[in-house]
Design an enzyme around this catalytic site. Structure first.
Site, PDB file in Angstrom:
ATOM      1  N   HIS A  57       0.875  -1.292   0.068  1.00 32.60           N
ATOM      2  CA  HIS A  57      -0.001   0.079   0.053  1.00 32.60           C
ATOM      3  C   HIS A  57       0.900   1.238   0.022  1.00 32.60           C
ATOM      4  CE1 HIS A  57      -3.712   2.280   1.611  1.00 32.60           C
ATOM      5  NE2 HIS A  57      -2.662   3.258   1.814  1.00 32.60           N
ATOM      6  N   GLU A  58       1.785   1.203   0.994  1.00 30.79           N
ATOM      7  CA  GLU A  58       2.606   2.443   1.060  1.00 30.79           C
ATOM      8  C   GLU A  58       3.575   2.731  -0.237  1.00 30.79           C
ATOM      9  OE1 GLU A  58       2.051   4.472   2.954  1.00 30.79           O
ATOM     10  OE2 GLU A  58       0.775   3.313   4.451  1.00 30.79           O
ATOM     11  N   HIS A  61       1.750   4.385  -2.953  1.00 27.90           N
ATOM     12  CA  HIS A  61       1.924   5.660  -2.904  1.00 27.90           C
ATOM     13  C   HIS A  61       3.210   6.112  -3.443  1.00 27.90           C
ATOM     14  CE1 HIS A  61      -2.021   6.418  -0.882  1.00 27.90           C
ATOM     15  NE2 HIS A  61      -1.665   5.477   0.361  1.00 27.90           N
TER      16      HIS A  61
END
Length: 264
Positions: A57-58, A61
């Protein structure tokens, strides 16, 4: 020398590789029935897979921000998938894991620090924010593939239940993250398109956005409506309430739930 430094800043972290190894070994243990108490390997599998999904997820980003113009994410180590490199490892990893253990809900983690002034397009700003929860959506689709492909023949029941519970975490994380609440990714998607004055007013609420969401979830009517929506999404993916309930019971092995008690 510069290219070597760049490769080092993008090289996959041994910490992440260790998490993947734990996930793989725990899948094998659940599949083969290696442990007398299957709850512990289910716990290891779900926890390690959950942390892996938080790392991805990170990473999503950061990787999207890199292509959007923020080259600082490399120097910060965000492209190594190392959970210890995040700006707030407590918020990104520790708290989400605690929430899973305590309540079985996929808490939105965060954060990687993006230098937003380097991003010149509103569309790129929105895509950077959307990239994280979209990763949870993809993870949920992968985890539930055996269900919606009707490919569960031969899959041990315990692994089926573990996948069901992991899918629950991914779906809740994706939906919570996409809420248009300051401090969450959903607000980051729409923020670049809001008038400047409104953005200034809402910025002060960002540190409390997640707390406000969980405050609303304590309201019984809101809680029921939210989890009814989660159940509907999971059913559309072929995952039943029985799968997620059993998966959570196996995951919470310290409560002494026996395997026999999980069977209908």
């Amino acid at each position: 020398m510069a290219s070597e430094a760049t490769r080092g800043e993008r090289r996959i972290s041994p910490v992440f590789l260790a998490l993947v190894a734990i996930m793989a070994v725990s899948i094998w243990a659940v599949w083969t029935g290696f442990a007398a108490n299957q709850g512990f390997p289910v716990f290891l599998f779900v926890t390690s897979a959950w942390i892996v999904s938080l790392c991805l997820h990170e990473y999503a980003h950061a990787r999207t921000a890199l292509h959007g113009g923020d080259i600082s994410v490399e120097a910060r180590g965000y492209l190594t998938l190392n959970p210890l490199a995040y700006t707030h490892a407590l918020l990104s990893i520790v708290l989400p894991v605690i929430f899973v253990i305590m309540g079985g809900i996929g808490l939105p983690g965060g954060a990687v620090f993006i230098e937003r002034h380097r991003i010149r397009s509103r569309w790129k700003h929105s895509l950077i924010s959307a990239a994280g929860p979209l990763t949870n959506v993809v993870f949920a689709l992968v985890v539930t593939a055996p269900f919606w492909l009707d490919a569960l023949d031969g899959v041990p029941e315990d692994l089926r239940y573990a996948l069901g519970f992991l899918a629950l975490l991914q779906v809740t994380a994706a939906i919570l993250n996409f809420l248009p609440v300051p401090g969450l990714d959903g607000y980051g998607v729409i923020e670049p398109w809001l008038p400047y004055g409104i953005r200034r007013q809402l910025d002060s609420f960002a540190p409390f956005g997640l707390l406000a969401v969980f405050g609303f979830l304590w309201i019984p009517e809101v809680n029921h409506a939210f989890f009814d929506m989660i159940d509907e999404v999971l059913r559309a993916l072929g995952v039943s309430d029985w799968d997620t309930w059993n998966g959570q019971r196996l995951f919470r092995f310290w409560e002494g739930n026996s395997i026999e008690s999980l069977n209908p």
